[in-house]
Motif scaffolding. Sequence first.
Motif, short mmCIF file in Angstrom:
data_model
loop_
_atom_site.label_atom_id
_atom_site.label_comp_id
_atom_site.label_asym_id
_atom_site.label_seq_id
_atom_site.Cartn_x
_atom_site.Cartn_y
_atom_site.Cartn_z
N SER A 125 0.83 -1.21 0.00
CA SER A 125 0.00 0.00 0.00
C SER A 125 0.86 1.26 0.00
N MET A 126 1.91 1.26 0.81
CA MET A 126 2.78 2.43 0.87
C MET A 126 3.63 2.58 -0.39
N ALA A 127 4.01 1.45 -1.01
CA ALA A 127 4.77 1.53 -2.25
C ALA A 127 3.94 2.13 -3.38
N VAL A 128 2.63 1.90 -3.33
CA VAL A 128 1.75 2.42 -4.38
C VAL A 128 1.28 3.83 -4.07
N PHE A 129 0.83 4.06 -2.83
CA PHE A 129 0.19 5.34 -2.50
C PHE A 129 1.11 6.31 -1.77
N GLY A 130 2.33 5.90 -1.45
CA GLY A 130 3.23 6.78 -0.72
C GLY A 130 3.12 6.59 0.77
N GLY A 131 3.93 7.34 1.51
CA GLY A 131 4.02 7.14 2.96
C GLY A 131 2.95 7.87 3.75
N ALA A 132 1.70 7.57 3.49
CA ALA A 132 0.62 8.17 4.27
C ALA A 132 0.70 7.67 5.72
N LEU A 133 0.42 8.56 6.66
CA LEU A 133 0.54 8.22 8.07
C LEU A 133 -0.40 7.07 8.44
N VAL A 134 -1.60 7.05 7.89
CA VAL A 134 -2.55 6.00 8.23
C VAL A 134 -2.05 4.63 7.78
N LEU A 135 -1.34 4.59 6.65
CA LEU A 135 -0.84 3.31 6.14
C LEU A 135 0.32 2.79 7.00
N VAL A 136 1.21 3.70 7.40
CA VAL A 136 2.33 3.25 8.23
C VAL A 136 1.84 2.87 9.63
N LEU A 137 0.77 3.51 10.10
CA LEU A 137 0.19 3.12 11.38
C LEU A 137 -0.45 1.74 11.30
N PHE A 138 -1.08 1.43 10.17
CA PHE A 138 -1.63 0.09 9.98
C PHE A 138 -0.52 -0.96 10.03
N THR A 139 0.58 -0.67 9.34
CA THR A 139 1.70 -1.62 9.29
C THR A 139 2.33 -1.80 10.66
N LYS A 140 2.59 -0.68 11.33
CA LYS A 140 3.17 -0.75 12.67
C LYS A 140 2.20 -1.39 13.65
N GLY A 141 0.90 -1.17 13.45
CA GLY A 141 -0.10 -1.78 14.31
C GLY A 141 -0.09 -3.30 14.21
N ALA A 142 0.09 -3.82 12.99
CA ALA A 142 0.19 -5.27 12.82
C ALA A 142 1.42 -5.81 13.54
N ASP A 143 2.52 -5.08 13.42
CA ASP A 143 3.76 -5.48 14.10
C ASP A 143 3.58 -5.46 15.62
N GLY A 144 3.12 -4.32 16.15
CA GLY A 144 2.99 -4.18 17.59
C GLY A 144 1.94 -5.09 18.20
N LEU A 178 18.14 6.84 -2.30
CA LEU A 178 17.12 5.79 -2.38
C LEU A 178 16.42 5.57 -1.04
N SER A 179 16.33 6.62 -0.24
CA SER A 179 15.75 6.47 1.09
C SER A 179 14.36 7.08 1.19
N SER A 180 13.64 7.16 0.08
CA SER A 180 12.28 7.69 0.11
C SER A 180 11.33 6.65 0.73
N PRO A 181 10.17 7.10 1.25
CA PRO A 181 9.21 6.15 1.84
C PRO A 181 8.78 5.05 0.88
N ARG A 182 8.60 5.38 -0.40
CA ARG A 182 8.16 4.36 -1.37
C ARG A 182 9.21 3.26 -1.52
N ILE A 183 10.48 3.66 -1.60
CA ILE A 183 11.54 2.65 -1.77
C ILE A 183 11.68 1.82 -0.51
N LEU A 184 11.61 2.46 0.65
CA LEU A 184 11.67 1.71 1.91
C LEU A 184 10.49 0.75 2.02
N ALA A 185 9.30 1.20 1.60
CA ALA A 185 8.13 0.33 1.62
C ALA A 185 8.30 -0.85 0.67
N LEU A 186 8.91 -0.60 -0.47
CA LEU A 186 9.16 -1.68 -1.43
C LEU A 186 10.12 -2.72 -0.86
#
Length: 490
Positions: free
Chosen positions: A307-326, A380-388
Amino acid sequence: MSKRFAEWLDVRDDEGHLALAMFLCLFGIIAGHTILETARDALFLSALPPRQLTVVYAAVALATLLVAGSNTRFAQDFGRRNALVFTLVIGSFVTTLLHFQALTRPVLFLLYGWSALIGAMLTVQFWMYAAQLFTVAQGKRLFAPIASGAVLGGVFGASAAALVIPHIGLRALLLATAALFLATAVLLTNMPMDERTAGAEESAGPREQLPIGFWALVRTVPYLRELVVFTMLGTATLLVTDYLFKFIVASRVPTAELGGFFAKTYALLNVASLLVQFFLTRRILRRFGVVPALVILPLLLALGGASMAVFGGALVLVLFTKGADGGLRYSLQRVANELLWLPLSSGIRARAKAIVDTVLAKITQAVVAGGLLLLVPLGLSSPRILALIALVLSILWLGTTAVLRRSYIDLFRKALSRGGTDLELDTIRLDLTSLEAIFEALSSREPPRAIAAMELLHNHQRTRLIPALILYHEAEDVLVRALALVATPD
């Protein structure tokens, strides 16, 4: 609900005081460390760019590697309780000193590294002390309730930090951590020395002839190789996810609000972890089995990364990902990871597990942190590349579960055929995959294998699942043991 809780909290009359004390000790350690983590993340990202985290990750991994061996030896030589008290007092003292230092770049690096290092040391020392304080039988009943002190401590620490930050500021959280560490040390001084309780070491039968050295074991045992790959991929995926979370938060959340944001987020993550541990972990493992349960976290992380690789580093998306981790890492994922080691013999587990969980995990963290650091000069440290990158690692981690499932059940069958008793699950019920192997063993013509399956069901209070057809077994030993297990008044 009350029945499940009573079953989970199986504490005998003469164990309540000690179990409660250990619960409170773990609660204090994790609550203090959670407050420290909240302060360090907010202070670090308020003053330094997120890319500096990669340097800290690598430094912490290397420092933990250097300290791990000496920490274990120190606890063994000085006494496990004494070592834990000493480390808590030193932790309180150093954290207090850091509170009074000017927040220069070196001090911020030291604070971040110190928080990670003291957390790792205290956790190892606590469980070494607990393992000596309780017998194996007690541990199987008490470690789950005691371990819940860690989750509750995380909830308390993060919630308390969120409440007090607006009134006392971020730096004062260091004094709160120091106070909790000191209070926990005082509580420990009233607890018994770590003399091994009678019966703590149960016989594991004749010694197994194993290859000398960890890498010789890895070459000899294919399942162990798969566990090594699985662990390293999981460590890499979670590190990239954590870095991506902090990278995006630092760029989306105002600096003045970072402390409150981290405190509230960590509180919610710990609450989610507690709910998953109490309501879902056993159900998922019993319904789907160990290896399928391990699919959930990497699958959610892959979904978040995509999702972040496609739509960028939206805060809601990174919170979803971190929420799954936590929400899953320290509940379902941790329990399922522990179960992956059960089909291995006790000798292999004792020799390999600590190395895989500490040394190889830290080496992986250092290598991944170095790779993330190299991305900065390459642009190469943009949110999209890190998400990829997180997406690719998640898919690779997910792929290892397909291999693990077949190896897991094959090794479980072999362990049953040995007729050993090292298959007892410590804190949860038998999962679906294990039950399949057990019922297959019940129909075996080999007496040790059939008896081992009956003993395993009996140890988990599932004697009623032993089929009546077992009484037609041709071996007298099987008939005698079956009658002893099932011929009860009820």
